[in-house]
Design an enzyme around this catalytic site. Structure first.
Site: not given
Ligand SMILES: Cc1cc2nc3c(=O)[nH]c(=O)nc-3n(C[C@H](O)[C@H](O)[C@H](O)COP(=O)(O)O)c2cc1C
Length: 308
Positions: A67, A131
């Site tokens: 993303n 980020c």
């Molecule tokens: C669509 C999307 C938007 C995200 N937006 C943020 C965000 O605004 N702030 C943040 O700290 N992490 C953001 N993340 C990261 C997630 O919080 C997380 O750290 C990361 O996706 C890994 O976890 P997962 O594999 O369970 O998705 C985002 C992830 C995705 C997929």
């Protein structure tokens, strides 16, 4: 039975959404019972509203998702006025994720939360210094131990003693333990890891379009487990929230075994909106089956191998 304490935040279970995959809970409220979660973590919020990046903003390589949303959010004023009061009715701790493009912006965000949150509705701040999808700030703060410590030290000062400070770390570093140590010394009350892994892929159906963004989902779970394990082994004396590719109860047990005290679930919410509730039920069933009465016992059982 499932309750955990992350610094001073009491949660009825160790399961919460990962920032940015749950918005501010408004859409999810119609689909799941938010009051069952351990806590809610909001989308990362900035000082001013942000429109985010132009499309394409997501693509799906093998075993994960990339993303590049670019921190789309309505800005801290709207969040404090409208979004936090909405979340209040679920009676779960609210963790507000903040992100800035300068150190002063992080401090200003913390100040605004303290100033506007007269009723102490927000339990903690998750300081997103990780980020990968913004031009300024974000990940750059989380890649340098000195800068990371400066952000955290100043945010802590602005937010103390009201708010628990959770610092969200990036995997895009040579040694995550160095960054973890620096932010704990600067005052972090807890750590969350990992944010997405910098990646690039072709967007399916858009032949020649490449997307640079952050990789999440099952593909990053082993990376996240290794980093949680290394940070836990460093014994920094603060709770660890594990994040990365969690899809089911077994994944949660893996994170707990590697040293996490709680977890966040991100991408899996897009595939199965009930995943967090299923995992909470699964964890409870596992504990009943193995005769554990609390999470500390479960972690001990997982670590010393008495489960297997
Ligand atoms: C669509 C999307 C938007 C995200 N937006 C943020 C965000 O605004 N702030 C943040 O700290 N992490 C953001 N993340 C990261 C997630 O919080 C997380 O750290 C990361 O996706 C890994 O976890 P997962 O594999 O369970 O998705 C985002 C992830 C995705 C997929």
């Amino acid at each position: 039975m499932l309750s955990v304490k992350i610094a001073s935040i009491r949660m009825k279970n160790p399961i919460m959404p990962a920032s940015g995959t749950f918005g501010y809970g408004e859409e999810m409220a119609d689909m799941i019972d938010i009051s069952k979660l351990g806590a809610v973590v909001t989308k990362s919020t900035t000082l001013k509203p942000r429109k985010g990046n132009p499309p394409p903003r997501i693509c799906e390589p093998d075993a994960g998702m990339i993303n590049s949303i670019g921190l789309q959010n309505p800005g801290i004023d709207v969040v404090m006025q409208e979004k936090i009061p909405f979340l209040l009715k679920f009676s779960v701790p609210i963790i507000l994720s903040i992100s800035g493009s300068t150190i002063d912006e992080y401090v200003e965000l913390a100040r605004k939360v303290v100033e506007k949150d007269v009723n102490r509705l927000v339990s903690g701040l998750e300081v997103n210094i990780s980020c990968p999808n913004t031009e300024k700030g974000g990940i750059a703060f989380g890649q340098d131990p000195k800068i990371a410590a400066k952000v955290v030290g100043r945010v802590k000062k602005a937010a103390a003693p009201n708010l628990t400070i959770i610092v969200k770390l990036t995997p895009n570093v040579t040694n995550i333990v160095t960054i973890a140590e620096a932010v704990v010394l600067a005052g972090a009350d807890a750590l969350s890891l990992i944010n997405t892994v910098k990646a690039r892929a072709k967007v399916r159906g858009m032949d020649e379009t490449w997307l640079n963004g952050g990789l999440s989902g099952p593909a990053i779970k082993p990376i996240a487990l290794r980093m949680v394990y290394e940070v836990a082994k460093a014994n920094l004396g603060v709770p660890i929230i594990g994040i990365g590719g969690i899809r089911n109860t077994t994944d949660v047990l893996d994170f707990l075994e590697c040293g996490a005290d709680a977890v966040q679930i991100g991408t899996a919410n897009f595939i199965n909106y009930k995943v967090m509730i299923e995992v909470i039920d699964g964890l409870r069933a596992h504990m009943v089956e193995k005769n554990y009465s609390n999470i500390t016992e479960l972690k001990k059982g997982l670590k010393d191998g008495s489960e297997r």
